[in-house]
Scaffold this motif. Sequence first.
Motif, short mmCIF file in Angstrom:
data_model
loop_
_atom_site.label_atom_id
_atom_site.label_comp_id
_atom_site.label_asym_id
_atom_site.label_seq_id
_atom_site.Cartn_x
_atom_site.Cartn_y
_atom_site.Cartn_z
N ARG A 188 0.67 -1.55 -0.08
CA ARG A 188 0.60 -0.04 0.09
C ARG A 188 0.55 1.49 0.03
N LEU A 189 0.26 2.41 -0.93
CA LEU A 189 0.64 3.21 -1.03
C LEU A 189 0.09 4.46 0.17
N SER A 190 0.88 5.51 1.08
CA SER A 190 -0.24 6.17 1.67
C SER A 190 0.03 7.39 1.42
N GLY A 191 -0.62 8.75 1.05
CA GLY A 191 -0.40 9.47 0.28
C GLY A 191 -1.70 11.19 0.71
N VAL A 192 -0.52 11.76 0.37
CA VAL A 192 -1.10 13.51 0.67
C VAL A 192 -1.80 14.30 -0.96
N TRP A 193 -1.40 15.13 -1.05
CA TRP A 193 -1.39 16.32 -2.97
C TRP A 193 -1.55 17.53 -1.77
N SER A 194 -1.38 17.84 -2.98
CA SER A 194 -1.96 19.49 -3.01
C SER A 194 -1.62 20.25 -4.83
N TYR A 195 -2.34 20.86 -4.37
CA TYR A 195 -2.79 21.66 -6.20
C TYR A 195 -1.36 23.01 -5.16
N CYS A 196 -0.71 23.06 -7.03
CA CYS A 196 0.12 24.11 -7.21
C CYS A 196 1.92 23.61 -6.16
N GLU A 197 1.65 24.83 -5.55
CA GLU A 197 2.87 25.04 -4.58
C GLU A 197 2.20 24.93 -2.76
N GLN A 198 0.78 25.04 -3.13
CA GLN A 198 0.15 24.74 -1.82
C GLN A 198 1.30 23.91 -0.43
N ASP A 199 0.70 23.66 0.74
CA ASP A 199 1.45 22.77 1.91
C ASP A 199 0.30 21.60 1.45
N LEU A 200 1.71 20.57 1.51
CA LEU A 200 0.99 19.25 1.19
C LEU A 200 -0.18 18.98 1.26
N GLY A 201 -1.14 17.98 1.38
CA GLY A 201 -2.06 17.79 2.05
C GLY A 201 -3.44 18.43 2.00
N SER A 202 -3.18 19.11 1.60
CA SER A 202 -3.66 20.70 1.54
C SER A 202 -5.55 20.45 0.39
N GLY A 203 -4.81 19.40 -0.52
CA GLY A 203 -5.99 19.23 -1.17
C GLY A 203 -6.80 17.60 -1.27
N GLY A 204 -6.35 16.97 -0.52
CA GLY A 204 -6.68 15.90 0.24
C GLY A 204 -5.80 14.58 0.52
N ARG A 205 -6.29 13.07 0.63
CA ARG A 205 -5.83 11.59 0.38
C ARG A 205 -5.82 11.41 -0.42
N TRP A 206 -4.39 10.61 -1.08
CA TRP A 206 -4.51 10.04 -2.15
C TRP A 206 -3.74 8.43 -1.67
N ASN A 207 -4.46 7.58 -1.53
CA ASN A 207 -4.33 6.12 -1.14
C ASN A 207 -4.07 5.03 -2.60
N ALA A 208 -2.80 4.20 -2.41
CA ALA A 208 -3.15 3.26 -3.93
C ALA A 208 -2.70 1.81 -2.94
#
Length: 127
Positions: free
Chosen positions: A104-124
């Motif tokens: 499994r991969l546990s992830g966080v994402w963001s738009y542009c240069e915003q703080d990581l995690g500000s976009g939400g979770r992205w798991n796989a």
Amino acid sequence: MKPACRMRRSLAGLLILCASTTVWADEVSHWQSDFGRVTLQVARNGSVTGHYPQYRGTLSGFLVNDEYYDMHWVQPTSDVRCRRAMNGSHYWGQVRWTILSGNRLSGVWSYCEQDLGSGGRWNATLE
């Protein structure tokens, strides 16, 4: 390939490190994620590229210490337009996937240069 190598491959996702210290580069893996299927490929130097067809997105970045992927995603469009372009698009952001046991991969994402995690979770999960 020895079973121990396969186990290491599934835990690391892309990079295989066996008892003989042989590192296999250019391994391709397929993941089922919160945003559809993701394909990743790691090179000998630790750089990683990938894509996720559901959003026509591409990924680029690095595998860091066999612990996480630090990457950028780029798409032809998204909900937020960045001020500057990356790889020819104004629709991009960051993603960091931590490699977990159980394929499994546990992830966080963001738009542009915003703080990581500000976009939400992205798991796989490895297919």
